[in-house]
Design a protein around this motif. Structure first.
Motif, mmCIF file in Angstrom:
data_model
loop_
_atom_site.group_PDB
_atom_site.id
_atom_site.type_symbol
_atom_site.label_atom_id
_atom_site.label_comp_id
_atom_site.label_asym_id
_atom_site.label_seq_id
_atom_site.Cartn_x
_atom_site.Cartn_y
_atom_site.Cartn_z
ATOM 1 N N PRO A 17 0.877 -1.244 0.012
ATOM 2 C CA PRO A 17 -0.056 0.114 -0.002
ATOM 3 C C PRO A 17 0.887 1.380 -0.039
ATOM 4 C CG PRO A 17 -0.936 -1.535 1.445
ATOM 5 C CD PRO A 17 0.692 -1.873 1.256
ATOM 6 N N VAL A 18 1.969 1.214 0.757
ATOM 7 C CA VAL A 18 2.798 2.352 0.710
ATOM 8 C C VAL A 18 3.574 2.575 -0.594
ATOM 9 C CG1 VAL A 18 4.686 3.608 1.902
ATOM 10 C CG2 VAL A 18 3.256 2.019 3.317
ATOM 11 N N ALA A 19 3.653 1.464 -1.323
ATOM 12 C CA ALA A 19 4.666 1.517 -2.454
ATOM 13 C C ALA A 19 3.565 2.152 -3.593
ATOM 14 C CB ALA A 19 4.989 0.352 -2.991
ATOM 15 N N MET A 20 2.360 1.634 -3.375
ATOM 16 C CA MET A 20 1.132 2.282 -4.459
ATOM 17 C C MET A 20 1.251 3.742 -3.963
ATOM 18 S SD MET A 20 -1.045 -0.937 -4.579
ATOM 19 C CE MET A 20 -2.304 -0.358 -5.924
ATOM 20 N N ALA A 21 0.990 4.054 -3.129
ATOM 21 C CA ALA A 21 0.757 5.549 -2.771
ATOM 22 C C ALA A 21 1.921 6.439 -3.100
ATOM 23 C CB ALA A 21 0.319 5.755 -1.108
ATOM 24 N N MET A 22 3.110 6.048 -2.917
ATOM 25 C CA MET A 22 4.437 6.825 -3.186
ATOM 26 C C MET A 22 4.568 6.587 -5.039
ATOM 27 S SD MET A 22 7.419 5.701 -0.738
ATOM 28 C CE MET A 22 7.229 6.312 0.879
ATOM 29 N N GLN A 23 4.115 5.714 -5.551
ATOM 30 C CA GLN A 23 4.190 5.655 -6.929
ATOM 31 C C GLN A 23 3.324 6.861 -7.616
ATOM 32 O OE1 GLN A 23 1.804 2.836 -9.106
ATOM 33 N NE2 GLN A 23 3.411 2.401 -10.472
ATOM 34 N N SER A 24 1.822 6.874 -6.746
ATOM 35 C CA SER A 24 0.863 8.085 -7.463
ATOM 36 C C SER A 24 1.474 9.213 -6.962
ATOM 37 C CB SER A 24 -0.184 7.651 -6.633
ATOM 38 O OG SER A 24 -1.337 8.632 -6.965
ATOM 39 N N ALA A 25 2.054 9.530 -5.724
ATOM 40 C CA ALA A 25 2.457 10.940 -5.453
ATOM 41 C C ALA A 25 3.554 11.330 -6.183
ATOM 42 C CB ALA A 25 2.557 10.917 -4.045
ATOM 43 N N THR A 26 4.410 10.590 -6.938
ATOM 44 C CA THR A 26 5.548 10.942 -7.465
ATOM 45 C C THR A 26 5.397 11.193 -8.848
ATOM 46 O OG1 THR A 26 6.596 8.781 -7.456
ATOM 47 C CG2 THR A 26 7.022 10.171 -5.637
ATOM 48 N N GLU A 27 4.243 10.872 -9.267
ATOM 49 C CA GLU A 27 3.968 10.662 -10.957
ATOM 50 C C GLU A 27 4.326 12.181 -11.271
ATOM 51 O OE1 GLU A 27 0.743 9.618 -14.324
ATOM 52 O OE2 GLU A 27 0.160 9.408 -11.943
ATOM 53 N N GLY A 28 5.115 12.347 -12.359
ATOM 54 C CA GLY A 28 5.448 13.447 -12.919
ATOM 55 C C GLY A 28 6.847 14.175 -12.180
ATOM 56 N N LYS A 29 7.042 13.641 -10.871
ATOM 57 C CA LYS A 29 8.101 14.256 -10.387
ATOM 58 C C LYS A 29 9.504 13.693 -10.383
ATOM 59 C CE LYS A 29 5.014 16.334 -6.776
ATOM 60 N NZ LYS A 29 3.770 15.947 -7.352
ATOM 61 N N ASP A 30 10.624 14.184 -10.276
ATOM 62 C CA ASP A 30 11.669 13.579 -10.191
ATOM 63 C C ASP A 30 12.367 12.914 -9.062
ATOM 64 O OD1 ASP A 30 14.244 12.632 -11.457
ATOM 65 O OD2 ASP A 30 15.262 14.600 -11.160
ATOM 66 N N ILE A 31 11.506 12.029 -8.368
ATOM 67 C CA ILE A 31 11.678 11.420 -6.929
ATOM 68 C C ILE A 31 11.764 10.010 -7.192
ATOM 69 C CG2 ILE A 31 11.194 11.368 -4.619
ATOM 70 C CD1 ILE A 31 9.755 13.888 -4.867
ATOM 71 N N PRO A 32 12.881 9.285 -7.285
ATOM 72 C CA PRO A 32 12.951 7.988 -7.330
ATOM 73 C C PRO A 32 12.156 7.124 -6.192
ATOM 74 C CG PRO A 32 15.053 8.704 -7.038
ATOM 75 C CD PRO A 32 14.301 9.883 -7.012
ATOM 76 N N VAL A 33 11.770 5.935 -6.405
ATOM 77 C CA VAL A 33 10.829 5.266 -5.265
ATOM 78 C C VAL A 33 11.704 3.772 -5.344
ATOM 79 C CG1 VAL A 33 8.972 4.423 -4.252
ATOM 80 C CG2 VAL A 33 8.797 6.669 -5.334
ATOM 81 N N VAL A 34 11.912 3.335 -4.124
ATOM 82 C CA VAL A 34 12.320 2.056 -3.991
ATOM 83 C C VAL A 34 11.274 1.352 -2.898
ATOM 84 C CG1 VAL A 34 14.009 0.553 -3.136
ATOM 85 C CG2 VAL A 34 14.989 2.563 -4.409
ATOM 86 N N PHE A 35 10.804 0.358 -3.385
ATOM 87 C CA PHE A 35 9.832 -0.458 -2.436
ATOM 88 C C PHE A 35 10.542 -1.763 -1.851
ATOM 89 C CE2 PHE A 35 8.797 -1.990 -6.745
ATOM 90 C CZ PHE A 35 9.154 -3.364 -6.664
ATOM 91 N N SER A 36 9.936 -1.947 -0.711
ATOM 92 C CA SER A 36 10.230 -3.169 -0.109
ATOM 93 C C SER A 36 9.187 -4.208 0.561
ATOM 94 C CB SER A 36 11.294 -2.855 1.022
ATOM 95 O OG SER A 36 11.972 -4.105 1.767
ATOM 96 N N ALA A 37 9.404 -5.561 0.269
ATOM 97 C CA ALA A 37 8.428 -6.300 0.676
ATOM 98 C C ALA A 37 7.116 -6.222 0.094
ATOM 99 C CB ALA A 37 8.090 -5.990 2.383
ATOM 100 N N VAL A 38 7.205 -6.094 -1.451
ATOM 101 C CA VAL A 38 5.940 -6.077 -2.093
ATOM 102 C C VAL A 38 5.899 -7.374 -2.975
ATOM 103 C CG1 VAL A 38 4.926 -5.007 -4.301
ATOM 104 C CG2 VAL A 38 5.918 -3.512 -2.763
#
Length: 348
Positions: A106-127
């Protein structure tokens, strides 16, 4: 005199400029230390996910020391509250973090949505299944600003272990939260396995601690011979409250992580969360320090080969640990012991 004053002002200006850039000076060699801001959001406070976070932090500290950089970590836990989760992520963005880490789907999905169009990389864990929830295009080529580590569960292996422990199982209880994406594939795999074997099963679900407790009691009334739970955070969070219900009824609980066994389940089988946390940190460093692009970094998966047996519960169920360990050895890479506790401190 004017030249001296001018020199002093010039020096102060240069020092002020260095400070404003966010670099730090090492007193030993007077060189600037590069600092990276990392925001970590954990989904719930449970033994599995906390173990991941602890190892992300310790591994980043080790990498920082080795490479001469620093990781300024901001950490928070949303306790499965989506509003709190979104606020935490918004705070990370406002603080201009260099990278965000989302622990659990759930956190990874929320971060993916929030960073769309932004230059912020996201690394998920335990997905567990990043492809099915559309976090990545594929495990090999994520294709966007996000990648990470998966705790995918080999359900057939844990079911093999279950029936190796007791070949006379007639009915299996499936205990999970229907709202947990991490449970969907594993529960479907378990049903297919049991259908093929001709073994009956009953499903009981819960989305809160109280509901999980009632579900566990219902499984006892249902007369199940064993209970299976995948890597489900809701059940994990409730394990300390339900393990005695199963143990007193003589029902072994098999689950998808060693943290379940730590908190009282008979056996946990799956990913080594210590290693998963370290590899998540390694990916963070590869993106920030080495300049790799998340889109090109394959999602890292792990061998589901470790079986962890709770020796307290093993004895209470009347099983012989040595006999059980020997019987299940062909189905896993190693067998470990653990005793009932709230955290892993002092056990690993």
């Amino acid at each position: 005199m004017k030249k001296i004053i001018a020199l002093i002002l010039s020096t102060l200006f240069i020092l002020g400029t260095l400070t404003a850039c966010g670099t730090k000076t090492d007193d030993n060699n007077s060189s600037a230390t590069k600092t990276y801001k990392v925001g970590i959001c954990n989904y719930v406070d449970d033994a599995s996910l906390n173990q991941i976070v602890d190892n992300i932090k310790s591994q980043l500290a080790a990498i920082g020391k080795e490479k001469g950089v620093e990781f300024d970590i901001s950490y928070d836990n949303c306790n499965a509250d989506s509003n709190v989760m979104n606020q935490i992520i918004s705070n990370f963005i406002a603080d201009e973090v260099d990278l965000m880490v989302g622990v659990a789907t759930p956190v990874a999905m929320a971060m993916q949505s929030a960073t769309e169009g932004k230059d912020i990389p996201v690394v998920f864990s335990a997905v567990t299944d990043p492809v099915s929830v559309n976090l990545v295009d594929s495990l090999e080529a994520p294709g966007s600003n996000i990648t990470g580590t998966s705790d995918y569960l080999n359900t057939n292996a844990i079911m093999d272990i279950m029936f190796e422990t007791d070949k006379d199982i007639k009915k299996v209880g499936l205990l999970y939260d229907v709202g947990q994406d991490s449970s969907t594939a594993a529960i479907n795999d378990a049903k297919a396995y049991l259908d093929k074997k001709g073994v009956a099963y009953v499903e009981r679900t819960g989305t809160t601690a109280d509901e999980v407790t009632l579900a566990a009691q219902a499984l006892v009334t249902d007369g199940v011979d064993a209970v299976f739970t995948p890597t489900d955070n809701t059940i994990m969070k409730s394990e300390l409250a339900i393990y005695e219900t199963f143990a007193k009824a003589g029902i072994p609980h098999y689950a998808g992580a060693d943290s379940f066994a730590l908190n009282g389940a008979f056996l946990g089988f799956g990913v080594d969360y210590i290693n998963l946390g370290k590899e998540t940190a390694n990916m963070v460093a590869e993106i920030l320090v080495d300049g790799k692009a998340p889109a090109d970094m394959a999602v890292r998966t792990f061998d589901n080969g470790t079986a962890t047996i709770n020796t307290d519960i093993c004895a209470q169920l009347g099983f012989n640990y040595d006999e059980i360990a020997k019987a299940i050895e062909p189905h896993c890479t190693k067998v470990e012991k653990i005793k009932t506790a709230e955290t892993f401190e002092g056990q690993k």
